[in-house]
Design an enzyme around this catalytic site. Structure first.
Site, PDB file in Angstrom:
ATOM      1  N   GLY A 117       0.721   2.958   6.563  1.00 24.24           N
ATOM      2  CA  GLY A 117       1.468   2.004   5.740  1.00 24.24           C
ATOM      3  C   GLY A 117       0.858   0.614   5.779  1.00 24.24           C
ATOM      4  O   GLY A 117      -0.083   0.430   6.456  1.00 24.24           O
ATOM      5  N   SER A 118       1.258  -0.403   5.206  1.00 29.96           N
ATOM      6  CA  SER A 118       2.402  -0.610   4.377  1.00 29.96           C
ATOM      7  C   SER A 118       2.230  -1.872   3.544  1.00 29.96           C
ATOM      8  O   SER A 118       2.174  -1.791   2.340  1.00 29.96           O
ATOM      9  CB  SER A 118       3.668  -0.662   5.204  1.00 29.96           C
ATOM     10  OG  SER A 118       3.561  -1.734   6.131  1.00 29.96           O
ATOM     11  N   ARG A 119       2.077  -3.091   4.148  1.00 29.99           N
ATOM     12  CA  ARG A 119       1.893  -4.306   3.359  1.00 29.99           C
ATOM     13  C   ARG A 119       0.991  -5.277   4.096  1.00 29.99           C
ATOM     14  O   ARG A 119       1.019  -5.353   5.335  1.00 29.99           O
ATOM     15  CB  ARG A 119       3.247  -4.973   3.095  1.00 29.99           C
ATOM     16  CG  ARG A 119       3.205  -6.067   2.025  1.00 29.99           C
ATOM     17  CD  ARG A 119       4.584  -6.649   1.813  1.00 29.99           C
ATOM     18  NE  ARG A 119       4.668  -8.033   2.244  1.00 29.99           N
ATOM     19  CZ  ARG A 119       5.800  -8.673   2.511  1.00 29.99           C
ATOM     20  NH1 ARG A 119       6.945  -8.034   2.419  1.00 29.99           N
ATOM     21  NH2 ARG A 119       5.786  -9.938   2.882  1.00 29.99           N
TER      22      ARG A 119
ATOM     23  N   ILE B   5       1.558  -5.946   8.066  1.00 25.03           N
ATOM     24  CA  ILE B   5       2.989  -5.699   8.237  1.00 25.03           C
ATOM     25  C   ILE B   5       3.263  -4.195   8.297  1.00 25.03           C
ATOM     26  O   ILE B   5       2.853  -3.446   7.403  1.00 25.03           O
ATOM     27  CB  ILE B   5       3.790  -6.320   7.074  1.00 25.03           C
ATOM     28  CG1 ILE B   5       3.469  -7.817   6.958  1.00 25.03           C
ATOM     29  CG2 ILE B   5       5.286  -6.110   7.279  1.00 25.03           C
ATOM     30  CD1 ILE B   5       4.107  -8.476   5.747  1.00 25.03           C
TER      31      ILE B   5
ATOM     32  N   MET C 221       0.841  -1.194   0.000  1.00 17.12           N
ATOM     33  CA  MET C 221       0.000   0.000   0.000  1.00 17.12           C
ATOM     34  C   MET C 221       0.877   1.245   0.000  1.00 17.12           C
ATOM     35  O   MET C 221       1.737   1.395   0.870  1.00 17.12           O
ATOM     36  CB  MET C 221      -0.903   0.009   1.241  1.00 17.12           C
ATOM     37  CG  MET C 221      -1.853  -1.164   1.321  1.00 17.12           C
ATOM     38  SD  MET C 221      -2.815  -1.152   2.861  1.00 17.12           S
ATOM     39  CE  MET C 221      -1.535  -1.546   4.058  1.00 17.12           C
TER      40      MET C 221
END
Length: 218
Positions: free
Chosen positions: A170-172, A140, A79
């Site tokens: 964030g992020s993943r 994550i 993201m």
């Protein structure tokens, strides 16, 4: 517009400071206002309508990870700052465990991000009985994302596309599929853009354990 929990907490200070920043100058006030608005947009939480069938993406963004890990397949969605950061359940199921794993805060697009701080949300789906085969969604943290906010606890039941948490800045997000899902079964590829709760990443029929999740617990 709906916002993820805590969004106003981050935005309120620059928004309140904007009028007082006029003392410094119009530019300073505009910057403060822009920061507040940007933060609110970052925490936006739009409604999503899942398709009639299929396992859906847990996050908005770009597919950055698609690999085999032993007998299982991992799909990761990166993201960026423009994406919605509310995470959704890719399939229906009952939460069996929510586990926080401390770690680093490397950029989410780097290989080192596998060692970052994580929250694992494990979901019992279909006929799965082996704990080691349980599919899971992993939130994550990244270089700037220092807080992960799960919305769920063990024994909660989630419908496909339902909100399960958000990551502040964030992020993943990864999905670890059960062993009967093969790499070729995944309906998206590296670099493809996906939408949380709407983009189908695995068609029904590819993973038998996930096929019957919409009726689990009934």
């Amino acid at each position: 517009m709906k916002f993820a929990p805590g969004g106003w907490r981050y935005a309120i200070l620059p928004l309140l400071a904007a009028p007082f920043a006029l003392i410094i100058g119009v530019g300073a006030s505009a910057i403060s206002l822009a920061v507040g608005v940007f933060v609110l947009l970052f925490f936006r939480d739009p409604e999503r309508t899942p398709p009639l069938s299929g396992v859906v993406s847990p996050a908005d963004g770009k597919v950055s990870v698609l690999r085999e890990e032993g007998e299982r397949v991992r799909l990761g969605v990166f993201m960026n700052v423009w994406n919605v950061h509310v995470i959704r359940a890719p399939f229906a199921g009952v939460v069996t465990d929510v586990e926080h794993s401390p770690g680093a805060h490397r950029p989410a697009f780097s290989k080192d991000s596998d060692r970052n701080e994580k929250v694992h949300v494990r979901l019992a789906a279909g006929e799965l009985t082996n704990e080691d085969d349980t599919p899971e969604v992993t939130l994550i943290a990244g270089a700037f994302a220092r807080r992960i906010f799960p919305y769920v606890d063990a024994e909660d039941r989630l419908e496909r596309g339902e909100r399960l948490g958000h990551i502040a800045f964030g992020s993943r997000v990864d999905v670890l599929f059960p062993p009967d899902v093969a790499l070729d079964d995944v309906a998206v590829s590296i670099g493809e853009r996906v939408t949380a709760g709407e983009t189908v990443v695995l068609e029904h029929g590819a993973g038998t354990e996930l096929e019957t999740t919409d009726g689990i617990g009934e």
